[in-house]
Design a protein around this motif. Sequence first.
Motif, PDB file in Angstrom:
ATOM      1  N   TRP A   1      33.928-133.380 -69.257  1.00 36.02           N
ATOM      2  CA  TRP A   1      33.613-133.397 -67.836  1.00 36.02           C
ATOM      3  C   TRP A   1      32.989-132.067 -67.418  1.00 36.02           C
ATOM      4  O   TRP A   1      33.477-130.992 -67.791  1.00 36.02           O
ATOM      5  N   GLN A   2      31.944-132.133 -66.627  1.00 40.23           N
ATOM      6  CA  GLN A   2      31.355-130.955 -66.002  1.00 40.23           C
ATOM      7  C   GLN A   2      31.259-131.252 -64.514  1.00 40.23           C
ATOM      8  O   GLN A   2      30.457-132.081 -64.088  1.00 40.23           O
ATOM      9  N   THR A   3      32.125-130.631 -63.720  1.00 39.77           N
ATOM     10  CA  THR A   3      32.227-130.994 -62.313  1.00 39.77           C
ATOM     11  C   THR A   3      31.643-129.901 -61.420  1.00 39.77           C
ATOM     12  O   THR A   3      31.543-128.731 -61.814  1.00 39.77           O
ATOM     13  N   TYR A   4      31.305-130.317 -60.188  1.00 46.08           N
ATOM     14  CA  TYR A   4      30.647-129.425 -59.238  1.00 46.08           C
ATOM     15  C   TYR A   4      31.220-129.639 -57.845  1.00 46.08           C
ATOM     16  O   TYR A   4      31.661-130.737 -57.492  1.00 46.08           O
ATOM     17  N   GLN A   5      31.173-128.590 -57.049  1.00 40.92           N
ATOM     18  CA  GLN A   5      31.554-128.673 -55.647  1.00 40.92           C
ATOM     19  C   GLN A   5      30.356-129.160 -54.827  1.00 40.92           C
ATOM     20  O   GLN A   5      29.208-128.883 -55.183  1.00 40.92           O
ATOM     21  N   PRO A   6      30.601-129.886 -53.729  1.00 36.11           N
ATOM     22  CA  PRO A   6      29.499-130.453 -52.931  1.00 36.11           C
ATOM     23  C   PRO A   6      28.868-129.412 -52.015  1.00 36.11           C
ATOM     24  O   PRO A   6      28.935-129.505 -50.794  1.00 36.11           O
TER      25      PRO A   6
ATOM     26  N   PRO B   1      25.153-134.547 -52.787  1.00 38.33           N
ATOM     27  CA  PRO B   1      26.396-135.171 -52.293  1.00 38.33           C
ATOM     28  C   PRO B   1      26.110-136.183 -51.186  1.00 38.33           C
ATOM     29  O   PRO B   1      25.489-135.864 -50.171  1.00 38.33           O
ATOM     30  N   LEU B   2      26.575-137.419 -51.386  1.00 44.85           N
ATOM     31  CA  LEU B   2      26.405-138.508 -50.414  1.00 44.85           C
ATOM     32  C   LEU B   2      27.721-139.283 -50.306  1.00 44.85           C
ATOM     33  O   LEU B   2      27.800-140.459 -50.682  1.00 44.85           O
ATOM     34  N   PRO B   3      28.779-138.669 -49.821  1.00 44.04           N
ATOM     35  CA  PRO B   3      30.074-139.352 -49.772  1.00 44.04           C
ATOM     36  C   PRO B   3      30.069-140.533 -48.809  1.00 44.04           C
ATOM     37  O   PRO B   3      29.270-140.583 -47.873  1.00 44.04           O
ATOM     38  N   GLY B   4      30.965-141.453 -49.067  1.00 43.21           N
ATOM     39  CA  GLY B   4      31.114-142.635 -48.222  1.00 43.21           C
ATOM     40  C   GLY B   4      31.509-143.834 -49.060  1.00 43.21           C
ATOM     41  O   GLY B   4      32.592-144.368 -48.918  1.00 43.21           O
TER      42      GLY B   4
END
Length: 276
Positions: free
Chosen positions: A151-156, A181-184
């Motif tokens: 896993w390689q994760t990022y902050q929005p 980032p397009l949360p929903g």
Amino acid sequence: MRIHHLSCGSMCPFGGALYDGFSKGVHAHLVCHCLLIETDRDGLVLVDTGFGEQDLRHDSRIALFFRRFNNIQRSPELSALAQVQRLGFQAQDVRHIVLTHLDFDHAGGLTDFPHARVHLLQQELETSHQRDNWLQRRRYLPAQWPANVQWQTYQPQGESWQGFAAVKALNGLPPEILLIPLPGHTPGHAGVAIQQDDGWLLHGGDAWFYRGEMHQPQRHCTPGLRFYQWMMAADNAARRENQQRLRTLSLSQQENITLFCSHDAKELEKMQARSR
């Protein structure tokens, strides 16, 4: 970079044109629009994986509700692995996978590429591990993920891209590939923007489902997909807000930006014709 537009899965829910806007029979035709990117130095990059080979051969990995509701077609030749191999590559040539989100129809192929680094937003990974309600337990399926996922994760957060926050400098990936980032739809949902010589591509994932939701001032969506988006949304207010922002972007003439989502078969046909 050379980009291949692939459908890595087929879903034929009951409803025909009430879902997809064009089918003549009682069943609709929805795709899993993924990208295979040939880079100069970083090997192959997949944007989403669609269903995995094991999903399409023995679909017991997928929750019974979604198998039946979406009428998922068991077609192993549609797996990303099969299509990568038909293009003359091997699984190990896929060095990176960029995910819009971790839903079963977007991340099912992770087990087919166990050596790839998987890039996504941190919030999406955290939510998938919680699985604290009925929907999350059926949309996030750890059986689809390799035992030792890289896993390689990022902050929005990050610099702006067309008015949206953008995660740039993805680890090991060309600078032309960005996470938006397009949360929903899910808490950690993202789009993937790719810069080409003639403009930008934006893979919007499940930020919208139907071509009529973009490129016109007023949203138009079939009843079936309008209901499905509402049912699957983790945060409907955030989904609607981001969809409106994307619709405004699609009408802008300032930049050459081509937008497409994950499940519209007509959008996939258009992009495949364009790439040829």
